[in-house]
Design an enzyme around this catalytic site. Structure first.
Site, mmCIF file in Angstrom:
data_model
loop_
_atom_site.group_PDB
_atom_site.id
_atom_site.type_symbol
_atom_site.label_atom_id
_atom_site.label_comp_id
_atom_site.label_asym_id
_atom_site.label_seq_id
_atom_site.Cartn_x
_atom_site.Cartn_y
_atom_site.Cartn_z
ATOM 1 N N ALA A 66 0.837 -1.189 0.000
ATOM 2 C CA ALA A 66 0.000 0.000 0.000
ATOM 3 C C ALA A 66 0.876 1.245 0.000
ATOM 4 C CB ALA A 66 -0.912 0.002 1.225
ATOM 5 N N GLY A 112 -0.358 -5.361 0.881
ATOM 6 C CA GLY A 112 -1.618 -5.315 0.142
ATOM 7 C C GLY A 112 -1.536 -5.979 -1.215
ATOM 8 N N GLU A 115 -2.097 -9.589 -0.538
ATOM 9 C CA GLU A 115 -3.512 -9.706 -0.180
ATOM 10 C C GLU A 115 -4.395 -9.649 -1.425
ATOM 11 O OE1 GLU A 115 -4.356 -7.915 4.088
ATOM 12 O OE2 GLU A 115 -3.154 -6.504 2.917
ATOM 13 N N GLU A 135 3.745 -6.135 7.228
ATOM 14 C CA GLU A 135 3.068 -5.060 7.964
ATOM 15 C C GLU A 135 3.577 -4.861 9.393
ATOM 16 O OE1 GLU A 135 0.126 -6.122 4.701
ATOM 17 O OE2 GLU A 135 1.591 -7.165 5.951
#
Length: 260
Positions: A66, A112, A115, A135
């Site tokens: 992200a 992300g 993900e 993360e």
């Protein structure tokens, strides 16, 4: 919607989506997530689209995470809203789509990005790709379904280790533990993803949709997957595709499915 950060094109019933922020390693910012939400919705309602191929621009990154600069000053409430809106509009929307999504992982799939790949129904990776959920190095945890989908794919022990160590793994290792379906040379990546989608698009579209719903039910707590399967199986008998498929089999010819 006019896209600034993604490329999209329908060719031969396949929707090609490329996250096109190569200079930023295709990081997911708010605008990119909004564009993804829009194109996922387009795929769902467009009969011409029989499958989706999702990849990143260039050879370095699928999505390297992200865009941290956008949320580094967020409050608790803003962080929760960020995760909830992203999960509902993009990640869950992909997983629950009745059009099969194949992720072609061309490089780094981190945070992300991994993900996003895990939300897809099938994952193919270049042999140079690396994956991880880093993360915790930022004082966070995965927020777009990563803790849940990784656990379902590789098991609790491996998921806990990957998330708490923040380690990256190779494509070869990812295939071995069941995180991805296939590893191929970079030059064969898109071709392999297309090969899978070209097989799928020859099958009955309504049956494909039913199969996706039934498979998803297997990992949804509180849902009786066996009952979902029975219900979806029964519904197939009421479709024109069922009549076409069985007719073609009995007549020893190729079926011509219409998705009706």
């Amino acid at each position: 919607m006019s896209y600034q950060n993604i490329l999209s094109e329908v060719k031969a019933n396949i929707l090609y989506i490329t996250i096109n922020r190569e200079s930023k390693l295709n990081a997911l910012n708010k605008q990119t997530l909004a564009e993804l939400a829009d194109v996922i919705s387009f795929a769902a309602k467009t009969e011409e689209v029989r499958g989706v191929l999702l990849t990143g621009a260039g050879e370095k990154a699928f999505v390297a995470g992200a865009d941290i600069s956008e949320f580094s000053a967020y409050s608790t409430e803003q962080g929760e809203d960020l995760a909830r809106s992203g999960q509902v509009n993009v990640f869950d929307a992909i997983e629950n789509s009745t059009k099969p999504f194949v992720a072609a992982i061309n490089g780094f799939a981190l945070g992300g990005g991994l993900e996003l790949a895990m939300a897809c129904h099938i994952r193919v990776a270049a042999d140079t790709a690396k994956m991880g959920l880093p993360e915790v190095t930022l004082g966070l945890i995965p927020g777009y379904g990563g803790t849940q989908r990784l656990t379902r794919l590789v098991g609790k022990g491996r998921a806990a280790e990957l998330i708490t160590t923040a380690d990256m793994i190779t494509a070869e290792r990812a295939e071995k533990i069941g995180l991805i379906n296939h590893v191929v040379p970079q030059t064969e990546l898109i071709g392999k993803a297309e090969e899978i989608l070209n097989k799928i698009k020859q099958r009955a579209p309504l049956a494909i949709a039913a199969a996706i719903r039934a498979v998803n039910a297997a990992v949804n707590e509180g849902v009786n997957g066996f009952e979902v399967e029975i219900d979806e199986f029964g519904k197939c008998f009421g479709t024109q595709d069922f009549k076409e498929g069985t007719g073609a089999f009995l007549e020893k010819r190729r079926a011509d499915f219409k998705g009706r």
